[in-house]
Design a protein around this motif. Structure first.
Motif, PDB file in Angstrom:
ATOM      1  N   GLU A 177       0.803  -1.210   0.000  1.00  0.00           N
ATOM      2  CA  GLU A 177       0.000   0.000   0.000  1.00  0.00           C
ATOM      3  C   GLU A 177       0.842   1.269   0.000  1.00  0.00           C
ATOM      4  OE1 GLU A 177       0.905  -1.343   4.090  1.00  0.00           O
ATOM      5  OE2 GLU A 177       0.016  -2.298   2.340  1.00  0.00           O
ATOM      6  N   LYS A 178       2.127   1.164   0.357  1.00  0.00           N
ATOM      7  CA  LYS A 178       3.007   2.329   0.369  1.00  0.00           C
ATOM      8  C   LYS A 178       3.713   2.531  -0.969  1.00  0.00           C
ATOM      9  CE  LYS A 178       4.044   1.702   5.302  1.00  0.00           C
ATOM     10  NZ  LYS A 178       5.113   1.473   6.310  1.00  0.00           N
ATOM     11  N   ASP A 179       3.509   1.589  -1.900  1.00  0.00           N
ATOM     12  CA  ASP A 179       4.330   1.605  -3.106  1.00  0.00           C
ATOM     13  C   ASP A 179       3.500   1.508  -4.377  1.00  0.00           C
ATOM     14  OD1 ASP A 179       6.919   1.663  -4.304  1.00  0.00           O
ATOM     15  OD2 ASP A 179       6.734  -0.466  -4.737  1.00  0.00           O
ATOM     16  N   TYR A 180       2.208   1.841  -4.317  1.00  0.00           N
ATOM     17  CA  TYR A 180       1.467   1.808  -5.565  1.00  0.00           C
ATOM     18  C   TYR A 180       0.721   3.112  -5.801  1.00  0.00           C
ATOM     19  CZ  TYR A 180      -2.751   0.354  -2.920  1.00  0.00           C
ATOM     20  OH  TYR A 180      -3.803   0.280  -2.057  1.00  0.00           O
ATOM     21  N   LEU A 181       0.420   3.368  -7.070  1.00  0.00           N
ATOM     22  CA  LEU A 181      -0.299   4.570  -7.481  1.00  0.00           C
ATOM     23  C   LEU A 181      -1.463   4.133  -8.361  1.00  0.00           C
ATOM     24  CD1 LEU A 181      -0.567   7.652  -7.739  1.00  0.00           C
ATOM     25  CD2 LEU A 181       0.989   7.513  -9.714  1.00  0.00           C
ATOM     26  N   LYS A 183      -4.303   4.645 -10.854  1.00  0.00           N
ATOM     27  CA  LYS A 183      -4.733   5.571 -11.902  1.00  0.00           C
ATOM     28  C   LYS A 183      -5.293   4.762 -13.067  1.00  0.00           C
ATOM     29  CE  LYS A 183      -0.201   5.784 -14.140  1.00  0.00           C
ATOM     30  NZ  LYS A 183       0.893   6.665 -14.626  1.00  0.00           N
ATOM     31  N   TYR A 219      -8.597   0.873 -13.588  1.00  0.00           N
ATOM     32  CA  TYR A 219      -7.942   1.667 -12.557  1.00  0.00           C
ATOM     33  C   TYR A 219      -7.120   0.741 -11.664  1.00  0.00           C
ATOM     34  CZ  TYR A 219     -10.609   5.829 -13.769  1.00  0.00           C
ATOM     35  OH  TYR A 219     -11.125   6.914 -14.429  1.00  0.00           O
ATOM     36  N   ASP A 221      -2.546  -0.081 -10.511  1.00  0.00           N
ATOM     37  CA  ASP A 221      -1.142   0.346 -10.551  1.00  0.00           C
ATOM     38  C   ASP A 221      -0.430  -0.408 -11.674  1.00  0.00           C
ATOM     39  OD1 ASP A 221       1.859  -0.278  -9.623  1.00  0.00           O
ATOM     40  OD2 ASP A 221       1.254   1.660  -8.819  1.00  0.00           O
TER      41      ASP A 221
END
Length: 336
Positions: A177-181, A183, A219, A221
């Motif tokens: 959860e700290k390493d995805y974006l 979009k 949507y 990562d």
């Protein structure tokens, strides 16, 4: 705590009290006290005796309920000794002191373990980034001096890069959860990126890939989706049959989700094993026959899909095909 449990815990004291009462009754009888007087004394003794037992039982029952209620309200259960009401008896004080000491040692041990784990994970990530430099260098040298030998070297370096990437993603699994974006991404772009990354490996294995039916966006990562697709595609080629490998990648837009399917014409999976392919370390009968399987690829795919909110499924028929399906959910909130 049941009343029978309370009686069982205090049976020695209760038996001593009853034996003492009986002894004094015998002594009083020999000293000339009448039967009616003894009966009256026993009634008084029994009343006081049972009243004392019952009130003590209710007090302990209330105390236990209070502690259990406090424990249930805590997210971090090990803080019970710090949050609970002040000990009411000397015995409780001793128990709480022992509990605090034990919990402090436990939290110190956990903190040390977390620190060591974090340091180890940081080292692994640093090492992976450093090892990618010579891997990329080897690929560039081979690209500039193309021969049959260098093409084979590129194929092997691609495989090395995939294993290195697998280690990196496994190391980061606990903090995805700290390493995805999240979009909007094109599934076709992801597929083409993975195919380009494994170009020499696909060529060396004479793989035919059909991607014309991939045209949807989702949507998610892109980096993590590419990793998942990479594991699936490599597995499709690794477990090939005697026929030339053919991959058919398609997407389908439905009312609730977008599905992406990757179908191969490989050796397939036995019905008795298909429910276990996402288990950690499971290689199955196919993996034991020269495929150098680790049982980690599909396990990582399953874990990452769960983190990203994607459903993953697999269908197969021995000797004919294997299809891996990814279901990307739709949400009105993502279209705002």
């Amino acid at each position: 705590m049941k009343f029978s449990d309370y009686i069982n815990d205090n049976k020695k004291i209760l038996l001593i009290c009853l034996a003492g009462g009986l002894l004094f009754s015998v002594l009083l009888f020999f000293f000339g006290l009448g039967t009616s007087e003894l009966l009256l004394l026993w009634l008084c003794f029994a009343g006081i005796f049972f009243f004392t037992i019952w009130t003590d039982y209710l007090g302990k029952q209330k105390r236990i309920r209070s502690l259990l209620s406090t424990l249930d309200s805590l997210d971090q259960k090990y803080l019970l000794a710090e949050i609970a009401d002040k000990p009411e008896t000397e015995l409780e004080k001793v128990y709480f002191r022992l509990l605090k000491t034990a919990l402090k040692d436990m939290t110190d041990e956990i903190a040390d373990s977390k620190r060591i784990n974090t340091e180890y994970r940081d080292y692994i990530e640093q090492w992976i980034h450093e090892i990618k430099v010579p891997i990329t260098g080897i690929e560039l040298i081979c690209e500039n001096h193309k021969t049959d030998v260098t093409r084979k070297i590129i194929t092997q370096t691609e495989l090395i890069g995939q294993e290195v990437e697998k280690v990196l993603f496994y190391a980061r699994l606990g903090s995805v959860e700290k390493d995805y974006l999240i979009k909007e991404i094109s599934l076709k772009d992801c597929v083409l990126e993975v195919l380009a990354r494994n170009k020499q490996f696909l060529i060396q294995n004479n793989v035919c890939v059909h991607t014309d039916a991939v045209a949807d966006t989702v949507y998610s990562d892109q980096k993590w989706i590419c990793f998942i697709l990479n594991q699936i595609i490599i597995n499709s080629i690794k477990y090939r049959s005697v026929q030339p490998p053919v991959l058919r990648i398609t997407s389908h837009n439905t009312e609730n989700c977008v599905s992406l399917s990757i179908t191969d014409n490989g050796i397939g999976i036995k019905p008795s094993e298909i429910s276990r392919v996402f288990d950690k370390g499971f290689v199955g009968s196919n993996g034991r026959v020269g495929a150098n399987a680790t049982g980690m690829g599909l396990y990582l795919c399953k874990q990452l899909c769960a983190k990203l909110g994607i459903d993953i499924d697999i269908k197969s028929e021995v000797g004919k095909y294997t299809t891996v399906l990814l279901y990307f959910p739709k949400s009105d909130h993502l279209n705002m």
